[in-house]
Design a protein around this motif. Structure first.
Motif, PDB file in Angstrom:
ATOM      1  N   GLY A 291       0.812  -1.220   0.000  1.00  0.00           N
ATOM      2  CA  GLY A 291       0.000   0.000   0.000  1.00  0.00           C
ATOM      3  C   GLY A 291       0.842   1.265   0.000  1.00  0.00           C
ATOM      4  O   GLY A 291       0.382   2.321   0.435  1.00  0.00           O
ATOM      5  N   VAL A 292       2.082   1.178  -0.496  1.00  0.00           N
ATOM      6  CA  VAL A 292       2.931   2.369  -0.549  1.00  0.00           C
ATOM      7  C   VAL A 292       2.689   3.074  -1.893  1.00  0.00           C
ATOM      8  O   VAL A 292       2.761   2.453  -2.949  1.00  0.00           O
ATOM      9  N   ASN A 293       2.365   4.371  -1.817  1.00  0.00           N
ATOM     10  CA  ASN A 293       2.122   5.139  -3.042  1.00  0.00           C
ATOM     11  C   ASN A 293       3.431   5.716  -3.537  1.00  0.00           C
ATOM     12  O   ASN A 293       3.817   6.820  -3.159  1.00  0.00           O
ATOM     13  N   VAL A 294       4.104   4.956  -4.382  1.00  0.00           N
ATOM     14  CA  VAL A 294       5.383   5.432  -4.928  1.00  0.00           C
ATOM     15  C   VAL A 294       5.077   6.493  -5.970  1.00  0.00           C
ATOM     16  O   VAL A 294       4.159   6.353  -6.769  1.00  0.00           O
ATOM     17  N   ASP A 295       5.867   7.576  -5.928  1.00  0.00           N
ATOM     18  CA  ASP A 295       5.593   8.669  -6.858  1.00  0.00           C
ATOM     19  C   ASP A 295       6.734   8.790  -7.874  1.00  0.00           C
ATOM     20  O   ASP A 295       6.708   8.137  -8.913  1.00  0.00           O
ATOM     21  N   MET A 296       7.754   9.585  -7.560  1.00  0.00           N
ATOM     22  CA  MET A 296       8.848   9.751  -8.526  1.00  0.00           C
ATOM     23  C   MET A 296       9.788   8.553  -8.436  1.00  0.00           C
ATOM     24  O   MET A 296      10.025   8.030  -7.355  1.00  0.00           O
ATOM     25  N   ILE A 297      10.329   8.156  -9.573  1.00  0.00           N
ATOM     26  CA  ILE A 297      11.296   7.049  -9.582  1.00  0.00           C
ATOM     27  C   ILE A 297      12.491   7.443 -10.453  1.00  0.00           C
ATOM     28  O   ILE A 297      12.310   7.955 -11.559  1.00  0.00           O
ATOM     29  N   VAL A 298      13.687   7.228  -9.937  1.00  0.00           N
ATOM     30  CA  VAL A 298      14.890   7.463 -10.737  1.00  0.00           C
ATOM     31  C   VAL A 298      15.808   6.270 -10.584  1.00  0.00           C
ATOM     32  O   VAL A 298      16.049   5.807  -9.471  1.00  0.00           O
ATOM     33  N   GLN A 299      16.281   5.768 -11.709  1.00  0.00           N
ATOM     34  CA  GLN A 299      17.246   4.678 -11.656  1.00  0.00           C
ATOM     35  C   GLN A 299      18.572   5.206 -12.190  1.00  0.00           C
ATOM     36  O   GLN A 299      18.630   5.720 -13.304  1.00  0.00           O
ATOM     37  N   ASN A 300      19.604   5.105 -11.373  1.00  0.00           N
ATOM     38  CA  ASN A 300      20.914   5.634 -11.750  1.00  0.00           C
ATOM     39  C   ASN A 300      21.918   4.521 -11.933  1.00  0.00           C
ATOM     40  O   ASN A 300      21.836   3.518 -11.247  1.00  0.00           O
ATOM     41  N   CYS A 320       7.898   8.742  -1.704  1.00  0.00           N
ATOM     42  CA  CYS A 320       6.569   8.330  -1.236  1.00  0.00           C
ATOM     43  C   CYS A 320       6.198   9.243  -0.070  1.00  0.00           C
ATOM     44  O   CYS A 320       7.052   9.960   0.448  1.00  0.00           O
ATOM     45  N   PRO A 321       4.925   9.252   0.347  1.00  0.00           N
ATOM     46  CA  PRO A 321       4.563  10.081   1.504  1.00  0.00           C
ATOM     47  C   PRO A 321       5.333   9.639   2.755  1.00  0.00           C
ATOM     48  O   PRO A 321       5.536   8.437   2.960  1.00  0.00           O
ATOM     49  N   VAL A 322       5.745  10.607   3.556  1.00  0.00           N
ATOM     50  CA  VAL A 322       6.514  10.299   4.769  1.00  0.00           C
ATOM     51  C   VAL A 322       5.808   9.260   5.634  1.00  0.00           C
ATOM     52  O   VAL A 322       6.432   8.350   6.175  1.00  0.00           O
ATOM     53  N   GLU A 323       4.490   9.388   5.729  1.00  0.00           N
ATOM     54  CA  GLU A 323       3.750   8.484   6.626  1.00  0.00           C
ATOM     55  C   GLU A 323       3.845   7.017   6.178  1.00  0.00           C
ATOM     56  O   GLU A 323       3.509   6.114   6.933  1.00  0.00           O
ATOM     57  N   GLN A 324       4.297   6.785   4.938  1.00  0.00           N
ATOM     58  CA  GLN A 324       4.371   5.403   4.462  1.00  0.00           C
ATOM     59  C   GLN A 324       5.790   4.820   4.513  1.00  0.00           C
ATOM     60  O   GLN A 324       6.017   3.696   4.072  1.00  0.00           O
ATOM     61  N   VAL A 325       6.719   5.589   5.101  1.00  0.00           N
ATOM     62  CA  VAL A 325       8.120   5.134   5.111  1.00  0.00           C
ATOM     63  C   VAL A 325       8.277   3.814   5.880  1.00  0.00           C
ATOM     64  O   VAL A 325       8.979   2.904   5.438  1.00  0.00           O
ATOM     65  N   ALA A 326       7.593   3.692   7.011  1.00  0.00           N
ATOM     66  CA  ALA A 326       7.730   2.463   7.819  1.00  0.00           C
ATOM     67  C   ALA A 326       7.261   1.249   7.018  1.00  0.00           C
ATOM     68  O   ALA A 326       7.916   0.203   7.008  1.00  0.00           O
ATOM     69  N   ARG A 327       6.129   1.410   6.323  1.00  0.00           N
ATOM     70  CA  ARG A 327       5.621   0.318   5.481  1.00  0.00           C
ATOM     71  C   ARG A 327       6.600  -0.019   4.359  1.00  0.00           C
ATOM     72  O   ARG A 327       6.835  -1.179   4.041  1.00  0.00           O
ATOM     73  N   ALA A 328       7.157   1.035   3.745  1.00  0.00           N
ATOM     74  CA  ALA A 328       8.080   0.832   2.622  1.00  0.00           C
ATOM     75  C   ALA A 328       9.318   0.076   3.096  1.00  0.00           C
ATOM     76  O   ALA A 328       9.746  -0.902   2.486  1.00  0.00           O
ATOM     77  N   ARG A 329       9.868   0.512   4.222  1.00  0.00           N
ATOM     78  CA  ARG A 329      11.070  -0.128   4.745  1.00  0.00           C
ATOM     79  C   ARG A 329      10.808  -1.613   5.042  1.00  0.00           C
ATOM     80  O   ARG A 329      11.583  -2.484   4.662  1.00  0.00           O
ATOM     81  N   LYS A 330       9.647  -1.873   5.647  1.00  0.00           N
ATOM     82  CA  LYS A 330       9.321  -3.257   6.004  1.00  0.00           C
ATOM     83  C   LYS A 330       9.172  -4.113   4.732  1.00  0.00           C
ATOM     84  O   LYS A 330       9.692  -5.229   4.659  1.00  0.00           O
ATOM     85  N   ALA A 331       8.477  -3.563   3.728  1.00  0.00           N
ATOM     86  CA  ALA A 331       8.262  -4.332   2.487  1.00  0.00           C
ATOM     87  C   ALA A 331       9.597  -4.654   1.815  1.00  0.00           C
ATOM     88  O   ALA A 331       9.818  -5.770   1.339  1.00  0.00           O
ATOM     89  N   LEU A 332      10.534  -3.660   1.819  1.00  0.00           N
ATOM     90  CA  LEU A 332      11.827  -3.880   1.164  1.00  0.00           C
ATOM     91  C   LEU A 332      12.679  -4.869   1.950  1.00  0.00           C
ATOM     92  O   LEU A 332      13.320  -5.758   1.376  1.00  0.00           O
ATOM     93  N   GLU A 333      12.648  -4.751   3.274  1.00  0.00           N
ATOM     94  CA  GLU A 333      13.441  -5.680   4.095  1.00  0.00           C
ATOM     95  C   GLU A 333      12.905  -7.098   3.978  1.00  0.00           C
ATOM     96  O   GLU A 333      13.663  -8.064   3.917  1.00  0.00           O
ATOM     97  N   THR A 334      11.578  -7.223   3.890  1.00  0.00           N
ATOM     98  CA  THR A 334      10.982  -8.551   3.741  1.00  0.00           C
ATOM     99  C   THR A 334      11.402  -9.163   2.404  1.00  0.00           C
ATOM    100  O   THR A 334      11.745 -10.343   2.327  1.00  0.00           O
ATOM    101  N   ALA A 335      11.390  -8.336   1.342  1.00  0.00           N
ATOM    102  CA  ALA A 335      11.785  -8.837   0.017  1.00  0.00           C
ATOM    103  C   ALA A 335      13.265  -9.233   0.018  1.00  0.00           C
ATOM    104  O   ALA A 335      13.652 -10.234  -0.584  1.00  0.00           O
ATOM    105  N   ARG A 336      14.072  -8.449   0.736  1.00  0.00           N
ATOM    106  CA  ARG A 336      15.509  -8.795   0.798  1.00  0.00           C
ATOM    107  C   ARG A 336      15.703 -10.104   1.580  1.00  0.00           C
ATOM    108  O   ARG A 336      16.443 -10.986   1.156  1.00  0.00           O
ATOM    109  N   ASP A 337      14.990 -10.241   2.691  1.00  0.00           N
ATOM    110  CA  ASP A 337      15.135 -11.466   3.499  1.00  0.00           C
ATOM    111  C   ASP A 337      14.668 -12.689   2.715  1.00  0.00           C
ATOM    112  O   ASP A 337      15.177 -13.785   2.888  1.00  0.00           O
ATOM    113  N   ALA A 338      13.670 -12.467   1.830  1.00  0.00           N
ATOM    114  CA  ALA A 338      13.156 -13.589   1.030  1.00  0.00           C
ATOM    115  C   ALA A 338      14.064 -13.877  -0.170  1.00  0.00           C
ATOM    116  O   ALA A 338      13.856 -14.849  -0.893  1.00  0.00           O
ATOM    117  N   GLY A 339      15.055 -13.012  -0.401  1.00  0.00           N
ATOM    118  CA  GLY A 339      16.026 -13.250  -1.470  1.00  0.00           C
ATOM    119  C   GLY A 339      15.616 -12.738  -2.841  1.00  0.00           C
ATOM    120  O   GLY A 339      16.326 -12.953  -3.821  1.00  0.00           O
TER     121      GLY A 339
END
Ligand code: ADP
Ligand code: ASP
Ligand code: MG
Length: 419
Positions: A291-300, A320-339
């Protein structure tokens, strides 16, 4: 009977006096011969309080219960508005979303309309009731649970009812007397517009101008609803407000018509992710599911590529909105832990804001970006991320420069001057 939709936002129903003032405006339209559907928000501050209670109780809350709590503010004002109208001898009845029933999808916190059956309200109007007061911002899912439409959603309730009931007009009463070239709270040079195109209002709203919820503009555009924004406070001055309409109804057209901002933005950078097909999907899929509303994206290209790495790597930055940072961090860490993804670091900057210029004139004029960047440079504002589309340019900057940036851009594009 001709029918009008009149929507009153939080400040317009902030207390019993304000509700009486709003009810007077409804009574006046009834006296002119209209049946009226009134959409009410919660009293100002109420929804924030309810959201605060939910977050305090359960930081990664169950969205069904969030909706159960947060929808309640509108129930109170709907009942009070109906009672106030009755006291003024106007036959009125209130309706919560499920009573209509306002059928929505089951995306809790961001539900969309599925259907608004007319039968119940039509029957009440046929009985002689002149006003139906609807609790804005809410509906009911196919599973029978209460849903909400996202912050500012009462605007969308209003437009959806205007479309469903073929209203002559949808009037959005708020605490400003129309739509301005930018938020009049940020600069006194902001100028009220008589008209604005659906396309431009859609961009301004989606880029943060909260005077109308984005979805309400989308619906008005699709169903050709005559949408007007006006003040519930100002009884003396010009009451024409701003009409949101088709582009070809507007004579005056500047290259840039407005400046919008979004104050609470965060910038996240995944440092050193693999540069391979599917990596963006592996990152943004889990974010979207969370449920994270990603807005701008840049790939470098990552500078790590030049440090003897075997496989190519990239840095991925998004906002993304500041209020969604905790959700974003958790989703990314979960994806990293899952490989499914790997990264060296997740850098988070929670002090960002987005400022955007919008105008349909940009389609045919070059040089808008250069002028925008020059104006920001002259104020010493550093740009973190840039995004463009056909009729807008957005930049992510330090939050502390947000007001300054809005004022500088308003000046640079001479938005205080008409024509
Ligand atoms: P309501 O409670 O009536 O729904 P909102 O607070 O949601 O009112 O929206 C009205 C506010 O939107 C105004 O007080 C103003 O500060 C803000 N706003 C932002 N951008 C604009 C703009 N371009 N024109 C007018 N108001 C704007
Ligand atoms: N009360 C809700 C909010 O504050 C909905 C609305 O006012 O439109 O977001
Ligand atoms: Mg609003």
């Amino acid at each position: 009977m001709p029918l009008l939709v009149m929507k009153f936002g939080g400040t317009s129903v902030a207390d019993l006096d304000r509700i009486r003032n709003a009810a007077q405006k409804v009574k006046a339209e009834v006296a002119r011969g209209y049946d009226v559907i009134v959409i009410v928000s919660a009293m100002s501050g109420k929804t924030n309080q309810l959201v605060g209670w939910v977050n305090e109780t359960s930081p990664l809350y169950d969205a069904r219960e969030y909706d159960a709590v947060v929808s309640s503010g509108e129930n109170v004002t709907a009942g009070l508005m109906a009672l106030t109208l009755q006291e003024m001898d106007v036959p009125a009845r209130s309706w919560q979303g499920w009573q209509v029933p306002i059928q929505t999808t089951s995306q809790h916190g961001a539900a969309r309309f599925v259907d608004i059956p007319r039968a119940n309200l039509d029957a009440k109007f046929a009985e002689g009731f002149k006003v139906a007061v609807i609790a804005g911002f809410q509906g009911v899912s196919a599973e029978g649970r209460i849903t909400t439409l996202g912050r500012g959603g009462s605007d969308t309730t209003a437009v959806a009812f205007a479309a469903a009931f073929d209203a002559e007009r949808c009037d959005i009463y708020t605490d400003v007397d129309g739509i301005y070239t930018t938020d009049p709270r940020i600069t006194s040079k902001a100028r009220k517009l008589d008209k604005i195109s659906f396309e431009e209002m859609l961009e301004l709203a989606s880029l943060g101008a909260k005077v109308l919820q984005t979805r309400s503009v989308e619906l008005a555009m699709r169903y050709k609803v005559r949408l007007r924004v006006l003040s519930s406070f100002d009884d003396t001055n010009d009451q024409s407000g701003t009409l949101v309409c088709d582009e070809d109804e507007i004579m005056e057209s500047k290259v840039v018509s407005g400046v919008a901002y979004s104050r609470e933005e965060a910038k996240l950078t995944l440092v050193t992710v693999e540069d391979r097909p599917g990596i963006a999907a592996a990152i943004f899929g889990p974010l979207s599911e969370a449920g994270v509303n990603v807005d701008m994206i840049v790939q470098n290209i990552s500078e790590q590529n030049y440090k003897g790495r075997e496989k190519p790597v990239t840095d991925m930055t998004f906002s993304c909105p500041v209020e969604q940072v905790a959700r974003a961090r958790k989703a990314l860490e979960t994806a990293r832990d899952a490989g499914s993804i790997s990264y060296d670091a997740l850098e988070i900057d929670e002090d960002a804001a987005k400022v955007s210029v919008v105008g349909i004139g940009m389609r045919s004029h070059a040089g808008v970006a250069a002028r925008m960047f020059r104006a920001l440079a002259e104020e010493g504002v550093n740009i973190k991320v840039i995004a463009t589309s056909e009729i807008k340019i957005s930049v992510l900057i330090d939050r502390k420069y947000m007001e300054l940036a809005v004022q500088a851009l308003h000046d640079a594009f001479e938005l205080d001057k008409a024509g």
